[in-house]
Enzyme design. Structure first.
Site, mmCIF file in Angstrom:
data_model
loop_
_atom_site.group_PDB
_atom_site.id
_atom_site.type_symbol
_atom_site.label_atom_id
_atom_site.label_comp_id
_atom_site.label_asym_id
_atom_site.label_seq_id
_atom_site.Cartn_x
_atom_site.Cartn_y
_atom_site.Cartn_z
ATOM 1 N N SER A 1 -54.639 6.598 22.862
ATOM 2 C CA SER A 1 -55.395 5.349 22.768
ATOM 3 C C SER A 1 -56.005 4.988 24.119
ATOM 4 O O SER A 1 -55.358 5.135 25.158
ATOM 5 C CB SER A 1 -54.465 4.226 22.322
ATOM 6 O OG SER A 1 -53.769 4.627 21.168
ATOM 7 N N TYR B 1 -52.754 -8.500 15.110
ATOM 8 C CA TYR B 1 -53.497 -7.519 15.926
ATOM 9 C C TYR B 1 -53.900 -6.300 15.086
ATOM 10 O O TYR B 1 -53.095 -5.775 14.305
ATOM 11 C CB TYR B 1 -52.657 -7.065 17.135
ATOM 12 C CG TYR B 1 -53.360 -5.937 17.849
ATOM 13 C CD1 TYR B 1 -54.490 -6.187 18.615
ATOM 14 C CD2 TYR B 1 -52.958 -4.616 17.676
ATOM 15 C CE1 TYR B 1 -55.191 -5.156 19.211
ATOM 16 C CE2 TYR B 1 -53.657 -3.571 18.258
ATOM 17 C CZ TYR B 1 -54.776 -3.850 19.032
ATOM 18 O OH TYR B 1 -55.470 -2.827 19.602
ATOM 19 N N ARG C 1 -50.891 -3.098 20.012
ATOM 20 C CA ARG C 1 -49.854 -2.559 19.125
ATOM 21 C C ARG C 1 -48.495 -2.699 19.791
ATOM 22 O O ARG C 1 -48.360 -2.571 21.004
ATOM 23 C CB ARG C 1 -50.113 -1.074 18.824
ATOM 24 C CG ARG C 1 -51.220 -0.851 17.827
ATOM 25 C CD ARG C 1 -51.412 0.615 17.511
ATOM 26 N NE ARG C 1 -51.862 1.369 18.663
ATOM 27 C CZ ARG C 1 -51.094 2.081 19.465
ATOM 28 N NH1 ARG C 1 -49.791 2.203 19.213
ATOM 29 N NH2 ARG C 1 -51.591 2.708 20.494
ATOM 30 N N ASP D 1 -61.805 7.748 15.756
ATOM 31 C CA ASP D 1 -60.360 7.498 15.888
ATOM 32 C C ASP D 1 -59.483 8.356 14.980
ATOM 33 O O ASP D 1 -58.404 8.753 15.394
ATOM 34 C CB ASP D 1 -60.083 6.014 15.616
ATOM 35 C CG ASP D 1 -58.715 5.573 16.098
ATOM 36 O OD1 ASP D 1 -58.305 6.009 17.197
ATOM 37 O OD2 ASP D 1 -58.042 4.800 15.398
ATOM 38 N N HIS E 1 -55.147 11.786 14.835
ATOM 39 C CA HIS E 1 -55.715 10.750 15.699
ATOM 40 C C HIS E 1 -56.888 11.373 16.465
ATOM 41 O O HIS E 1 -56.787 11.634 17.665
ATOM 42 C CB HIS E 1 -54.608 10.273 16.653
ATOM 43 C CG HIS E 1 -54.937 9.041 17.424
ATOM 44 N ND1 HIS E 1 -54.302 8.719 18.598
ATOM 45 C CD2 HIS E 1 -55.803 8.035 17.188
ATOM 46 C CE1 HIS E 1 -54.768 7.568 19.050
ATOM 47 N NE2 HIS E 1 -55.682 7.136 18.224
ATOM 48 N N ARG F 1 -61.299 -5.976 22.078
ATOM 49 C CA ARG F 1 -61.821 -5.005 21.106
ATOM 50 C C ARG F 1 -63.101 -5.476 20.448
ATOM 51 O O ARG F 1 -63.366 -6.678 20.374
ATOM 52 C CB ARG F 1 -60.781 -4.811 19.992
ATOM 53 C CG ARG F 1 -59.454 -4.221 20.458
ATOM 54 C CD ARG F 1 -59.532 -2.742 20.533
ATOM 55 N NE ARG F 1 -58.326 -2.113 21.040
ATOM 56 C CZ ARG F 1 -57.958 -0.880 20.698
ATOM 57 N NH1 ARG F 1 -58.670 -0.175 19.854
ATOM 58 N NH2 ARG F 1 -56.885 -0.334 21.232
ATOM 59 N N CYS G 1 -58.409 6.317 25.896
ATOM 60 C CA CYS G 1 -58.689 7.427 26.819
ATOM 61 C C CYS G 1 -60.100 7.968 26.607
ATOM 62 O O CYS G 1 -60.384 9.119 26.922
ATOM 63 C CB CYS G 1 -57.681 8.551 26.639
ATOM 64 S SG CYS G 1 -56.063 8.156 27.305
ATOM 65 N N LYS H 1 -53.932 2.575 11.369
ATOM 66 C CA LYS H 1 -52.826 3.390 11.875
ATOM 67 C C LYS H 1 -51.728 3.559 10.821
ATOM 68 O O LYS H 1 -51.146 4.630 10.675
ATOM 69 C CB LYS H 1 -52.232 2.761 13.133
ATOM 70 C CG LYS H 1 -53.244 2.505 14.231
ATOM 71 C CD LYS H 1 -53.893 3.767 14.695
ATOM 72 C CE LYS H 1 -54.795 3.520 15.892
ATOM 73 N NZ LYS H 1 -55.443 4.750 16.329
HETATM 74 C C1 OXD Z 1 -55.326 2.760 19.144
HETATM 75 C C2 OXD Z 1 -56.507 2.268 18.403
HETATM 76 O O1 OXD Z 1 -54.556 1.940 19.658
HETATM 77 O O2 OXD Z 1 -57.298 3.122 17.974
HETATM 78 O O3 OXD Z 1 -55.151 3.980 19.226
HETATM 79 O O4 OXD Z 1 -56.657 1.063 18.217
HETATM 80 MN MN MN Z 2 -56.576 5.126 18.166
#
Ligand code: OXD
Ligand code: MN
Length: 580
Positions: free
Chosen positions: A245, A194, A66, A272, A223, A361, A247, A203
């Site tokens: 993100s 992306y 991102r 998420d 989130h 990913r 974590c 998002k």
């Molecule tokens: C983020 C995702 O970047 O979930 O938070 O992809």
């Molecule tokens: Mn996320």
């Protein structure tokens, strides 16, 4: 003409595609798209036996995460975007960004992607329609949302959908913009393929636009992962958790209980995003608006996330993973590297540096998750017993603490700090304030967002308890002290015992920390000093945070709710009182 047809017709005139395809979401359509992408190199087929139904996508090397600095909120007033968002005046967006769509799909196919966020037919689900020229986006949206004919059926002749305009453009970061119009409920994204920039249901809609809707309609778009915890005897609790993100949200959502044989079970509802609303019973109820997982590959391994590893063993799109010459995907943390490997850009890997991109990913349907909860598509959602906030802090924050009440919990969330990760471009490992893990995802003024959180608490007669966790504390040698992963269950169990009014805790200036005896440490091999480190609250370190938090709060001026300023003052006084 239906409103959605009218909008697509207007966009066609600007985009000038060679072809227009309304996506129905069928297997046959997906197979056609995949064939096309295999033929033009957008996808590579992976090993037929070891990764059946899996494909590898290699993105443009400058388009791997991102791009927060290119993400804008285009509210009419700058103050409504607030100090933590990039703002662009709507007229400027029309002048600077819209022209990038002009003729952008010449020679390309325009795909119309209708989708639903939330379980089909749920009163809480919402329809979006994405126009895109990327077949990779179409295939990914099919996994991540309820996409195609069912979404168009749900929409019918209604004008109530979030339009999202997406084009790869020329993929240049110089002409890349992700623009949100919270008042018009619309999204424009150009110049990136992306996930977080291009899968507009995620998002852009489910957090930034839905957040603005939620504020106006009395619910919350967060989130957060959602997990289910079953205790021996069958009592079930649902927990929602906000972490920045990369974590460990996905790993936590898929935690395999080490105490399964004793009746402690963990199941997954989402990894998420959570949409939360007050129920008639005064509790907070959650649905996962997504239908799939777009997770970080590095660190997904047999110890960290065995369910996740099983889940992505077939029918998965891998993006920017490394791969063996015969097509088995690999990433750091999966297992020892195979003898021969191509890195994420397809070059022979020499063992130096990372083979998979740190933000590589997987995209996979939630139905593939071995730990998926039978209630993950419940149209009413599930009642939440506890909310966790968690950051990545090498020091400072103890393993876990509980807030004193909802308002204090909002303060704890609002003051969260975390070290940055590779999920967004920019420096990795620097502490930034990331309230409720929403810094990059709050579609309006964050001061108003805090006020909304406070207001939500007032509308709940049985609010969830709010906790803060930190799995990432390190010792003098830089090693993580807490084993994490499956062992995080021990912390979840303390929380649920607290919810039930049973487990012991000690008052500290930051909140309620478990007494040493309240956590089950059996078999972890942690010495007294380590246990003490995990539960300690260093008043000096916390006092050093206060000016930083104050500076952060000051940025909101009058939009900061008084209650949070008062809480900060109380914390400061508490810290000095005890220190004297
Ligand atoms: C983020 C995702 O970047 O979930 O938070 O992809
Ligand atoms: Mn996320």
């Amino acid at each position: 003409m239906k409103p959605v047809e009218q909008w697509v017709f207007e966009m066609e005139r600007t985009l000038r595609p060679d072809r227009v395809v309304w996506c129905d979401g069928s297997e046959a359509e997906n197979a056609r798209l995949v064939e096309g992408m295999l033929a033009d190199g957008t996808l590579h087929r992976l090993h037929a036996q070891q990764a059946p139904g899996c494909y590898l996508h290699r993105s443009h090397p400058s388009d791997v995460a991102r791009t927060e600095h290119l993400t804008f909120i285009a509210s009419r007033n700058r103050a409504d975007a607030g100090p933590t968002n990039n703002w662009m005046a709507p007229h400027e967006a029309r002048e600077r960004v819209f022209p990038l769509f002009d003729g952008a799909m010449k020679g390309r196919t325009l795909y119309v992607v209708p989708y639903v966020m939330g379980p089909l037919g749920s009163p809480f689900s919402k329809v979006g329609v994405e126009i895109t020229d990327s077949p990779y986006v179409v295939a990914s949206m099919r996994v991540m949302t309820r996409m195609g004919r069912s979404a168009l059926d749900q929409l019918g002749t209604s004008p109530d959908f979030v339009p999202g305009l997406h084009s790869l453009g020329d993929l240049s970061p110089d002409r890349r913009f992700i623009v949100h119009f919270p008042e018009e409920r619309a999204i424009w994204s150009v110049g990136s393929g992306y996930g977080g920039n291009a899968l507009l249901g995620k998002k852009c809609f489910a957090l930034r636009i839905a957040g603005a809707l939620a504020r106006d309609q009395g619910w919350m778009a967060e989130h957060m992962l959602i997990l289910e915890l079953e205790l021996p005897g069958g009592e079930v609790h649902y927990v929602a958790g906000a972490f920045p993100s990369a974590c460990g949200k996905t790993n936590l959502a898929m935690l395999v209980s080490p105490l399964e044989a004793q009746g402690y079970k963990v199941r997954t509802l989402g990894d998420d995003i959570a949409w939360l609303r007050p129920g008639a019973d005064g509790r907070l109820w959650a649905v996962n608006p997504e239908a799939g997982f777009f997770g970080v590959l590095p660190g997904t391994g047999p110890r960290t996330n065995p369910s996740g590893l099983a889940m992505i063993s077939s029918d998965t799109i891998f993006t920017n993973a490394a791969v063996t010459p015969d097509g088995v995907p690999w990433w750091e943390g999966k297992h020892d590297p195979p003898a021969e490997l191509l890195d994420w850009q397809g070059r022979p890997w020499d063992g130096a540096g990372k083979a998979a991109h740190p933000n590589s990913r997987f995209t996979v349907s939630a139905s593939r998750c071995p730990s998926i909860s039978p209630r993950w598509q419940d149209p009413q959602g599930v009642p939440i017993s506890a909310i966790l906030f968690g950051g990545r802090r090498a020091r400072l924050a103890p393993l876990v603490f509980e807030s004193r009440d909802w308002e204090h919990g909002v303060f704890v969330g609002a003051t969260m700090g975390s070290e940055t990760t590779a999920a967004a471009t920019g420096q990795v490992g620097v502490v930034r304030r990331d309230p409720m893990a929403m810094l990059p995802f709050c579609g309006y003024n964050m001061g108003d967002y805090f006020a909304h959180w406070l207001g939500m608490g007032r509308s709940l007669s049985r609010p969830p308890a709010i906790f803060h966790v930190n799995w990432f504390r390190t010792d003098a040698r830089g090693r993580f002290v807490w084993p994490g992963f499956g062992e995080n269950l021990r912390v979840l169990l303390w929380m649920i015992e607290r919810v039930k009014g049973r487990a012991a805790a000690e008052e500290t200036p930051i909140g309620l920390v478990p007494t040493e005896g309240a956590i089950n440490w059996d078999g972890l091999g942690l010495g007294a000093a380590e246990r003490q480190m995990l539960l300690s609250v260093d008043r000096g370190e916390w006092a050093a945070e206060v000016p930083e938090i104050r500076a952060f709060f000051d940025r909101f001026g009058e939009r900061l709710p008084d209650a949070l300023g008062l809480r900060l003052r109380a914390l400061e006084q508490d810290l000095t009182k005890v220190a004297v």
